[in-house]
Design an enzyme around this catalytic site. Structure first.
Site, PDB file in Angstrom:
ATOM      1  N   ILE A  26      30.492  -7.816  85.458  1.00 57.57           N
ATOM      2  CA  ILE A  26      29.300  -6.984  85.505  1.00 57.57           C
ATOM      3  C   ILE A  26      29.703  -5.538  85.228  1.00 57.57           C
ATOM      4  CG2 ILE A  26      27.355  -6.211  86.916  1.00 57.57           C
ATOM      5  CD1 ILE A  26      27.392  -9.285  86.324  1.00 57.57           C
ATOM      6  N   GLU A  27      29.169  -4.986  84.153  1.00 60.25           N
ATOM      7  CA  GLU A  27      29.411  -3.599  83.783  1.00 60.25           C
ATOM      8  C   GLU A  27      28.160  -2.802  84.145  1.00 60.25           C
ATOM      9  OE1 GLU A  27      30.429  -1.016  79.721  1.00 60.25           O
ATOM     10  OE2 GLU A  27      30.254  -3.199  79.622  1.00 60.25           O
TER      11      GLU A  27
END
Length: 130
Positions: A119-120
Site C-alpha cells: 500500500i503506497e
C-alpha cells in the site's frame, strides 16, 4: 473510452484484520451492500472485499491475498499521514520517497496491509515551485 476506476476487489484471508486496517489505519468507511457484501469506501471509489475460498462470482482467474500493489492519494499532507501511521503503530516499510504517479510527481510512504498487499500512500508534489 475509460474515465475512472469505480472499484477494485481485494481478497483477504482474515476479514477482521482487513477491516481493522482499512477502517482504523487507512480511514476508509466500511459499507455493506448487496447480500451482505462488504466494501471500504473512500471518495468516489471503493474496495470490495472477498474472503478467500468464499469469493463472489464472477471473480478474478486467480484471486489471492497479497497480490495487490495499490497507490492512494491522501486527502491530507503526507506528514499528517506519517504521524497517523505512527500513532496507530503501523510500520512504514519505506519512505517518504519521491515517485511518479499517474498525473505527476508524488511523495510516498509504503506499508503492508494484513494480507501483505503493498500500500503506497502519497501526496502530489507541486513542481511549479521547484
Amino acid at each position: 473510452m475509460i474515465d475512472h476506476l469505480d472499484h477494485l476487489v481485494l481478497t483477504t484471508i482474515n476479514l477482521e484484520a482487513c477491516k481493522d486496517f482499512y477502517v482504523r489505519v487507512m480511514g476508509m468507511r466500511l459499507e455493506t451492500f448487496g447480500n451482505g457484501r462488504l466494501a471500504f469506501r473512500f471518495g468516489n471509489q471503493k474496495i470490495n472485499v472477498h474472503v478467500r475460498g468464499h469469493e463472489f462470482e464472477p471473480k478474478a482467474h486467480l484471486p489471492v491475498p497479497g497480490a495487490l500493489d495499490l497507490c492512494f492519494i491522501a486527502s491530507t499532507a503526507l506528514d499528517t499521514v506519517v504521524a497517523h501511521l505512527q500513532a496507530e503503530q503501523w510500520p512504514i516499510i519505506e519512505g517518504p520517497v519521491q515517485r511518479t504517479g499517474a498525473t505527476g510527481l508524488i511523495r510516498s510512504v509504503y506499508v503492508r496491509d494484513p494480507d501483505l498487499n503493498l500500500i503506497e500512500i502519497s501526496e502530489p508534489l507541486d513542481t511549479s515551485i521547484r
